[in-house]
Scaffold this active site. Structure first.
Site, short mmCIF file in Angstrom:
data_model
loop_
_atom_site.label_atom_id
_atom_site.label_comp_id
_atom_site.label_asym_id
_atom_site.label_seq_id
_atom_site.Cartn_x
_atom_site.Cartn_y
_atom_site.Cartn_z
N LYS A 40 -2.31 -54.25 4.54
CA LYS A 40 -1.56 -53.47 3.82
C LYS A 40 -0.43 -54.02 4.07
O LYS A 40 0.05 -54.74 5.14
CB LYS A 40 -1.67 -51.88 4.18
N ASP B 228 0.48 -50.72 -4.93
CA ASP B 228 0.52 -49.39 -4.34
C ASP B 228 1.67 -48.69 -4.80
O ASP B 228 2.04 -49.14 -6.00
CB ASP B 228 -0.07 -49.56 -2.78
P1 NDP Z 1 2.34 -44.87 -8.25
O1 NDP Z 1 3.56 -45.64 -7.68
O2 NDP Z 1 1.96 -45.61 -9.51
O3 NDP Z 1 2.37 -43.29 -8.46
C1 NDP Z 1 2.74 -42.53 -7.37
C2 NDP Z 1 2.61 -41.01 -7.67
O4 NDP Z 1 2.75 -40.32 -6.57
C3 NDP Z 1 4.11 -40.85 -8.47
O5 NDP Z 1 3.86 -39.72 -9.47
C4 NDP Z 1 4.95 -40.21 -7.32
O6 NDP Z 1 6.07 -39.57 -7.84
C5 NDP Z 1 4.20 -39.53 -6.39
N1 NDP Z 1 4.39 -39.56 -5.12
C6 NDP Z 1 5.02 -40.72 -4.34
N2 NDP Z 1 5.27 -40.37 -3.20
C7 NDP Z 1 5.55 -38.95 -3.51
C8 NDP Z 1 5.80 -38.04 -2.38
N3 NDP Z 1 6.24 -38.60 -1.07
N4 NDP Z 1 5.75 -36.71 -2.74
C9 NDP Z 1 5.33 -36.40 -3.72
N5 NDP Z 1 4.85 -37.16 -4.99
C10 NDP Z 1 4.97 -38.60 -4.26
O7 NDP Z 1 1.42 -45.25 -6.98
P2 NDP Z 1 -0.10 -45.21 -7.31
O8 NDP Z 1 -0.74 -44.19 -8.37
O9 NDP Z 1 -0.67 -46.82 -7.18
O10 NDP Z 1 -0.65 -44.65 -5.90
C11 NDP Z 1 -1.01 -43.15 -5.41
C12 NDP Z 1 -1.95 -43.07 -4.42
O11 NDP Z 1 -3.02 -43.78 -4.48
C13 NDP Z 1 -1.49 -43.65 -3.08
O12 NDP Z 1 -1.72 -42.80 -1.99
C14 NDP Z 1 -1.85 -44.95 -2.94
O13 NDP Z 1 -2.04 -45.59 -1.76
C15 NDP Z 1 -3.20 -44.72 -3.47
N6 NDP Z 1 -4.15 -45.56 -4.05
C16 NDP Z 1 -3.65 -46.58 -5.10
C17 NDP Z 1 -4.44 -47.59 -5.62
C18 NDP Z 1 -4.07 -48.63 -6.57
O14 NDP Z 1 -4.87 -49.34 -7.06
N7 NDP Z 1 -2.63 -48.35 -7.10
C19 NDP Z 1 -5.78 -47.68 -4.98
C20 NDP Z 1 -6.26 -46.74 -3.92
C21 NDP Z 1 -5.40 -45.80 -3.66
P3 NDP Z 1 7.54 -40.17 -7.84
O15 NDP Z 1 7.51 -41.08 -9.09
O16 NDP Z 1 8.40 -38.96 -7.85
O17 NDP Z 1 7.84 -40.84 -6.73
O1 2IT Z 2 -5.14 -48.45 -1.34
C1 2IT Z 2 -5.91 -49.47 -1.95
O2 2IT Z 2 -7.05 -49.59 -2.06
C2 2IT Z 2 -4.84 -50.17 -2.95
N1 2IT Z 2 -3.86 -50.07 -2.91
C3 2IT Z 2 -5.46 -51.21 -3.77
C4 2IT Z 2 -5.57 -52.37 -2.91
C5 2IT Z 2 -6.07 -53.77 -3.83
O3 2IT Z 2 -6.08 -54.72 -2.98
O4 2IT Z 2 -6.40 -53.68 -4.90
#
Ligand code: NDP
Ligand code: 2IT
Length: 450
Positions: free
Chosen positions: A130, A170
């Protein structure tokens, strides 16, 4: 005399905390895994005797670097860049990059640690890593984001590669950022390889990768519900977040006949009692992905209530999908969810529920899918993207979606295999932790003192 594994967990945590102070999220993630696997360790003492636990919590390599970039008024701004190369036993380091002001070493170590077990569960040959930066893309111009990404990659490029370490997105890193990062890598290295995943479809990306984490999370929830003869159809669903994972979780819930009541961002949440339908979700996608706006604009547009500085867990729904960030649901909120009739919590985010919230779910024997199982669809399709890049071919949407479903089903089976308790209750958290651990630990034993 050797201490028993349960004692060992205590001693081990004391040592971990002493050696890695001020990293509470990392401590939390390690404690969860150790607690889950402690009985298994007792039955299989060779893991402790061969130092597997000491090894698995120590990153193979950590890279920390300065990221200087020029802002739009010509001032040099300094951010800190990181890459945690946690474990390469079963494949090259693989995991996302997070750009968010809260990013620090402890948060990235928790994410890298989780990633090792998650990637193992996918069945694909992926190690865990990461990275990211405390850079905040919010409020930055397109050019500032590009200059930051170029500077970040100007250091990172020497540490990664398609067979070494393959970052992805992420929080704060989506298609736009991956584009800027990939462009700079290609320029420096003079090679076109699959060094990043989540790429655009015209330049080596995979169909369904943007959708994969959210879709996979809903497929996992559907698998859990199936064990009770139930399904998502007709259920009211509470979702947090409105980014990549939340958007596509919502899309799949709607497609399967569920009703999405809430979405949120860090300013608060919207409650749409009529349900966020496909058309309204398009508005959110446009708002978030193009205009980079705030969720309260949805409330203004559709004339519903916006709940500022609040999280959606006090609302009534049968399913909850936390898809925003770590520790976004606490014990009181978990209790409230149960009181309101929630039967299933499936984590789209990484570690969104606090340990005492998880205890509430498990004590009440509801369906609780931990992130490392339930959100593994994203990295799984990243694995497919790597395969397609290596073979210089592309799979159809249908093919990728079918493979994603298959993997989520398989992960569910692994959780059930290792997590079914006497009496039949499936503790998916234990199942995911043990199932993820065994493959990595056995491989480390095969490979000697690594
Ligand atoms: P994005 O940046 O696309 O979206 C994040 C969302 O969460 C936004 O709505 C954001 O709001 C909100 N958010 C972020 N930080 C905070 C906080 N501290 N308090 C409240 N709201 C918050 O990220 P992703 O959708 O990609 O990721 C979301 C989660 O999923 C994370 O935990 C990530 O690690 C996990 N994840 C992502 C993967 C991926 O493929 N993208 C894969 C597996 C897990 P705002 O815009 O106001 O910050
Ligand atoms: O938390 C996760 O699994 C991710 N942000 C995606 C990782 C990836 O390599 O696709």
């Amino acid at each position: 005399m050797k201490s028993s594994p349960n004692n060992y967990v205590e001693h081990f945590m004391a040592r971990l905390i002493e050696k890695n102070p001020a990293q509470p999220e990392f401590h939390q993630a390690v404690l969860e895994v150790l607690t889950s696997i402690s009985d298994y360790l007792e039955e299989n003492p060779h893991y402790i005797n061969s130092g597997i636990i000491d090894r698995i919590i120590e990153p193979e390599r950590i890279i920390i670097f300065r990221v200087p970039w020029l802002n739009d008024v010509g001032k040099i701004v300094i951010n800190r860049g990181f890459r945690i190369e946690m474990n390469s036993a079963i494949g090259p380091y693989k995991g996302g990059l997070r750009f968010h002001p809260s990013v620090n070493l402890g948060i990235l170590k928790f994410l890298a640690f989780e990633q090792v077990f998650k990637n193992s569960l996918t069945t694909l040959p992926l190690g865990g890593g990461k990275g990211g930066s405390d850079f905040d893309p919010k409020g930055k111009s397109e050019n500032e984001v590009m200059r930051f990404c170029q500077s970040f990659m100007t250091e990172l490029y020497r540490h990664i590669g398609q067979n070494t370490d393959i970052p992805a997105g992420d929080i704060g890193v989506g298609g736009r950022e991956i584009g800027f990062l990939f462009g700079q890598y290609k320029r420096i290295k003079n090679e076109f390889t699959g060094v990043l995943t989540g790429k655009g479809i015209n330049w080596g990306g995979s169909l369904i990768r943007p959708e994969a984490t959210g879709y996979g999370n809903v497929y996992f929830a559907e698998e859990m519900l199936k064990t009770k003869g139930d399904s998502i159809k007709g259920k009211e669903v509470l979702i947090s977040g409105s980014g990549n994972v939340a958007q596509f979780a919502a899309e799949k819930v709607i497609e399967l006949g569920g009703k999405v009541l809430t979405m949120s961002d860090s300013d608060g949440y919207i409650l749409d009692k009529e349900g966020i339908d496909a058309k309204k979700l398009k508005f959110i996608m446009n708002l978030k992905n193009k205009h980079r706006g705030r969720i309260k604009e949805y409330a203004e547009k559709f004339k519903i209530l916006f709940h500022p500085k609040a999280r959606p867990w006090a609302e009534k729904g049968q399913i909850a999908l936390p898809c925003a960030t770590q520790n976004e649901m606490n014990k009181d909120e978990a209790e409230q969810l149960i009181k309101n009739g929630c039967i299933c919590v499936s984590e789209g985010a990484n570690m969104p529920c606090t340990p005492d919230a998880i205890d509430i779910f498990i004590d009440n024997q509801i369906l609780y899918g931990p992130g490392k199982a339930a959100n593994a669809g994203g990295v799984a399709v990243s694995g497919f993207e790597m395969s397609q890049d290596s073979m210089r071919i592309t799979w159809t949407r249908k093919e990728v979606d079918a493979q994603l479903k298959k993997i989520m089903k398989h992960i569910h089976q692994t959780c059930a295999k290792y997590g079914t308790k006497p009496g039949g209750f499936v503790n998916y958290m234990d199942g995911a932790n043990i199932g993820g651990f065994v493959k990595v630990a056995d491989t480390m034993l095969d490979q000697g003192a690594v």
